[in-house]
Write a protein that holds these residues in place. Structure first.
Motif, PDB file in Angstrom:
ATOM      1  N   ASP A   1      43.048  27.701  52.519  1.00 38.44           N
ATOM      2  CA  ASP A   1      43.023  27.095  51.195  1.00 38.44           C
ATOM      3  C   ASP A   1      43.055  28.151  50.089  1.00 38.44           C
ATOM      4  OD1 ASP A   1      42.977  24.443  51.964  1.00 38.44           O
ATOM      5  OD2 ASP A   1      40.806  24.236  51.851  1.00 38.44           O
ATOM      6  N   HIS A   2      43.592  27.763  48.953  1.00 39.89           N
ATOM      7  CA  HIS A   2      43.556  28.592  47.747  1.00 39.89           C
ATOM      8  C   HIS A   2      42.767  27.819  46.699  1.00 39.89           C
ATOM      9  CE1 HIS A   2      45.950  31.083  44.519  1.00 39.89           C
ATOM     10  NE2 HIS A   2      44.636  31.253  44.438  1.00 39.89           N
ATOM     11  N   LEU A   3      41.579  28.326  46.370  1.00 34.20           N
ATOM     12  CA  LEU A   3      40.674  27.647  45.454  1.00 34.20           C
ATOM     13  C   LEU A   3      40.816  28.180  44.037  1.00 34.20           C
ATOM     14  CD1 LEU A   3      39.389  26.993  48.252  1.00 34.20           C
ATOM     15  CD2 LEU A   3      37.150  27.253  47.156  1.00 34.20           C
ATOM     16  N   LEU A   4      41.000  27.278  43.103  1.00 32.41           N
ATOM     17  CA  LEU A   4      40.842  27.614  41.697  1.00 32.41           C
ATOM     18  C   LEU A   4      39.409  27.267  41.335  1.00 32.41           C
ATOM     19  CD1 LEU A   4      43.222  26.677  38.740  1.00 32.41           C
ATOM     20  CD2 LEU A   4      40.739  26.552  38.536  1.00 32.41           C
ATOM     21  N   VAL A   5      38.607  28.254  40.971  1.00 35.11           N
ATOM     22  CA  VAL A   5      37.216  28.006  40.587  1.00 35.11           C
ATOM     23  C   VAL A   5      37.128  28.042  39.069  1.00 35.11           C
ATOM     24  CG1 VAL A   5      34.814  28.727  40.814  1.00 35.11           C
ATOM     25  CG2 VAL A   5      36.391  29.065  42.719  1.00 35.11           C
ATOM     26  N   ALA A   6      36.800  26.886  38.483  1.00 27.19           N
ATOM     27  CA  ALA A   6      36.689  26.788  37.026  1.00 27.19           C
ATOM     28  C   ALA A   6      35.381  27.436  36.580  1.00 27.19           C
ATOM     29  CB  ALA A   6      36.733  25.323  36.601  1.00 27.19           C
ATOM     30  N   VAL A   7      35.485  28.468  35.750  1.00 32.42           N
ATOM     31  CA  VAL A   7      34.304  29.242  35.335  1.00 32.42           C
ATOM     32  C   VAL A   7      34.170  29.191  33.827  1.00 32.42           C
ATOM     33  CG1 VAL A   7      33.114  31.452  35.481  1.00 32.42           C
ATOM     34  CG2 VAL A   7      34.689  30.772  37.310  1.00 32.42           C
ATOM     35  N   SER A   8      33.231  28.406  33.362  1.00 33.59           N
ATOM     36  CA  SER A   8      32.994  28.309  31.920  1.00 33.59           C
ATOM     37  C   SER A   8      32.262  29.538  31.408  1.00 33.59           C
ATOM     38  CB  SER A   8      32.164  27.061  31.613  1.00 33.59           C
ATOM     39  OG  SER A   8      30.866  27.189  32.169  1.00 33.59           O
ATOM     40  N   GLY A   9      31.528  30.202  32.304  1.00 40.97           N
ATOM     41  CA  GLY A   9      30.630  31.286  31.907  1.00 40.97           C
ATOM     42  C   GLY A   9      29.194  30.853  31.981  1.00 40.97           C
ATOM     43  N   GLY A  10      28.953  29.592  32.318  1.00 44.47           N
ATOM     44  CA  GLY A  10      27.598  29.085  32.454  1.00 44.47           C
ATOM     45  C   GLY A  10      27.008  29.404  33.817  1.00 44.47           C
ATOM     46  N   LYS A  11      25.720  29.139  33.934  1.00 43.02           N
ATOM     47  CA  LYS A  11      24.994  29.478  35.158  1.00 43.02           C
ATOM     48  C   LYS A  11      25.552  28.777  36.389  1.00 43.02           C
ATOM     49  CE  LYS A  11      21.562  25.811  34.551  1.00 43.02           C
ATOM     50  NZ  LYS A  11      22.478  25.058  33.675  1.00 43.02           N
ATOM     51  N   ASP A  12      26.009  27.546  36.221  1.00 40.74           N
ATOM     52  CA  ASP A  12      26.466  26.749  37.358  1.00 40.74           C
ATOM     53  C   ASP A  12      27.776  27.293  37.918  1.00 40.74           C
ATOM     54  OD1 ASP A  12      24.302  25.077  36.600  1.00 40.74           O
ATOM     55  OD2 ASP A  12      25.624  24.008  35.215  1.00 40.74           O
ATOM     56  N   SER A  13      28.775  27.427  37.057  1.00 38.50           N
ATOM     57  CA  SER A  13      30.089  27.857  37.529  1.00 38.50           C
ATOM     58  C   SER A  13      30.079  29.311  37.982  1.00 38.50           C
ATOM     59  CB  SER A  13      31.147  27.656  36.441  1.00 38.50           C
ATOM     60  OG  SER A  13      30.825  28.372  35.273  1.00 38.50           O
ATOM     61  N   LEU A  14      29.287  30.136  37.312  1.00 44.06           N
ATOM     62  CA  LEU A  14      29.215  31.540  37.706  1.00 44.06           C
ATOM     63  C   LEU A  14      28.545  31.684  39.070  1.00 44.06           C
ATOM     64  CD1 LEU A  14      30.127  34.159  36.310  1.00 44.06           C
ATOM     65  CD2 LEU A  14      27.733  34.552  35.713  1.00 44.06           C
ATOM     66  N   SER A  15      27.481  30.929  39.293  1.00 45.37           N
ATOM     67  CA  SER A  15      26.798  30.947  40.594  1.00 45.37           C
ATOM     68  C   SER A  15      27.719  30.444  41.690  1.00 45.37           C
ATOM     69  CB  SER A  15      25.526  30.091  40.538  1.00 45.37           C
ATOM     70  OG  SER A  15      24.596  30.603  39.608  1.00 45.37           O
ATOM     71  N   LEU A  16      28.483  29.389  41.393  1.00 48.91           N
ATOM     72  CA  LEU A  16      29.411  28.855  42.388  1.00 48.91           C
ATOM     73  C   LEU A  16      30.456  29.890  42.761  1.00 48.91           C
ATOM     74  CD1 LEU A  16      30.498  26.454  44.053  1.00 48.91           C
ATOM     75  CD2 LEU A  16      31.874  25.834  42.050  1.00 48.91           C
ATOM     76  N   LEU A  17      31.040  30.534  41.765  1.00 50.91           N
ATOM     77  CA  LEU A  17      32.048  31.561  42.022  1.00 50.91           C
ATOM     78  C   LEU A  17      31.479  32.656  42.906  1.00 50.91           C
ATOM     79  CD1 LEU A  17      34.824  32.909  41.395  1.00 50.91           C
ATOM     80  CD2 LEU A  17      33.705  33.959  39.404  1.00 50.91           C
ATOM     81  N   TRP A  18      30.303  33.141  42.544  1.00 50.83           N
ATOM     82  CA  TRP A  18      29.664  34.254  43.259  1.00 50.83           C
ATOM     83  C   TRP A  18      29.401  33.881  44.707  1.00 50.83           C
ATOM     84  CZ3 TRP A  18      29.030  38.864  40.748  1.00 50.83           C
ATOM     85  CH2 TRP A  18      28.286  39.845  41.392  1.00 50.83           C
ATOM     86  N   LEU A  19      28.849  32.690  44.939  1.00 50.85           N
ATOM     87  CA  LEU A  19      28.432  32.293  46.282  1.00 50.85           C
ATOM     88  C   LEU A  19      29.600  31.822  47.141  1.00 50.85           C
ATOM     89  CD1 LEU A  19      25.057  30.560  45.395  1.00 50.85           C
ATOM     90  CD2 LEU A  19      25.411  32.790  46.472  1.00 50.85           C
ATOM     91  N   LEU A  20      30.650  31.281  46.529  1.00 49.71           N
ATOM     92  CA  LEU A  20      31.829  30.938  47.318  1.00 49.71           C
ATOM     93  C   LEU A  20      32.476  32.196  47.887  1.00 49.71           C
ATOM     94  CD1 LEU A  20      33.626  28.078  45.321  1.00 49.71           C
ATOM     95  CD2 LEU A  20      32.655  27.935  47.630  1.00 49.71           C
TER      96      LEU A  20
END
Length: 252
Positions: free
Chosen positions: A39-58
């Protein structure tokens, strides 16, 4: 919203929060088969705690599992005149993420004089359309959002109160005849746990400059729910389980 450098962190706090987030994120991904090999994931990163944590942990997850997937982090600057685009560009570059940063005027358009009643809805819809178009352009078959359990519950009440519908976010949602799939790996996770993890990682706050921040309909719902949660700690869990236990025989 937040970003930045993971240089200063409390190791013990990071460890405890990270372990629980990984457990619940793994459960969500496995239960709903959110991610497949190749898979090729586009991770939407607003810069908030939620999206940044998701990016980091994925990305961290890729070293522990037998499948491989690509990640492209995408930040959409809504155009309120802050430095979010520059700071996110720096973050992605510093930590080696494949990324795209897109400058827009979406936020200004959504808050224009002809859309004073619900600018957040229009802003979200326009940003999502842009992400869908970019995903198709760069060959992403999945888009990952950092929505968590609190977002799922709040969206239900938003839709009831202001949309006259009984609905909420889905963990997995196929779009465009299955060519694109939206996934929410954090949907089982409490916002407070993500907040503790992000704080322990030492990510600094940045502001997108949104004039609706702190005064949106979602914020009103959040404050209402927080009052209920304080009165009875079982309420939050009961609401979340109710969303998975719908008895349509007793709905009009």
């Amino acid at each position: 919203m937040c970003v930045f450098d993971a240089g200063v962190m409390n190791g013990q706090n990071v460890g405890l929060a990270e372990k629980e987030i990984k457990r619940q994120m793994g459960k969500a991904i496995h239960t709903h088969q959110m991610i497949h090999d190749g898979d090729h994931l586009l991770v939407a990163v607003s810069g908030g705690k939620d999206s940044l944590s998701l990016l980091w942990l994925l990305r961290e997850r890729t070293v522990r599992i037998p499948i491989r997937y690509r990640i492209t982090a995408v930040h959409v600057d809504p155009g309120f005149g802050t430095d979010s685009a520059a700071r996110m560009t720096s973050f992605f570059s510093t930590h080696g993420f494949d990324s795209r940063v897109i400058k827009t005027r979406i936020g200004l358009q959504a808050h224009g004089p002809n859309n004073r009643e619900n600018p957040c809805f229009l802003c979200s819809r326009m940003r999502r359309r842009l992400l869908f178009e970019l995903a198709r352009e760069i060959g992403c078959n999945r888009i990952a959002f950092g929505h968590h359990k609190d977002d799922v519950i709040e969206t239900f009440f938003l839709n009831v109160f202001y949309g006259a519908s009984i609905s909420t976010m889905l963990p997995v949602q196929e779009l465009f005849k299955g060519n694109l799939t939206v996934i929410r790996p954090f949907y089982l996770i409490d916002e407070d746990l993500i907040r503790r993890y992000a704080n322990a990682m030492g990510w600094e706050r940045i502001e997108l400059g949104c004039p609706s921040a702190g005064s949106s309909k979602r914020e009103e719902i959040k404050q209402m729910l927080q009052g209920l949660y304080r009165s009875n700690r079982k309420i939050k869990g009961n609401i979340f389980h109710a969303l998975q236990n719908v008895n349509t025989d007793y709905l009009l």
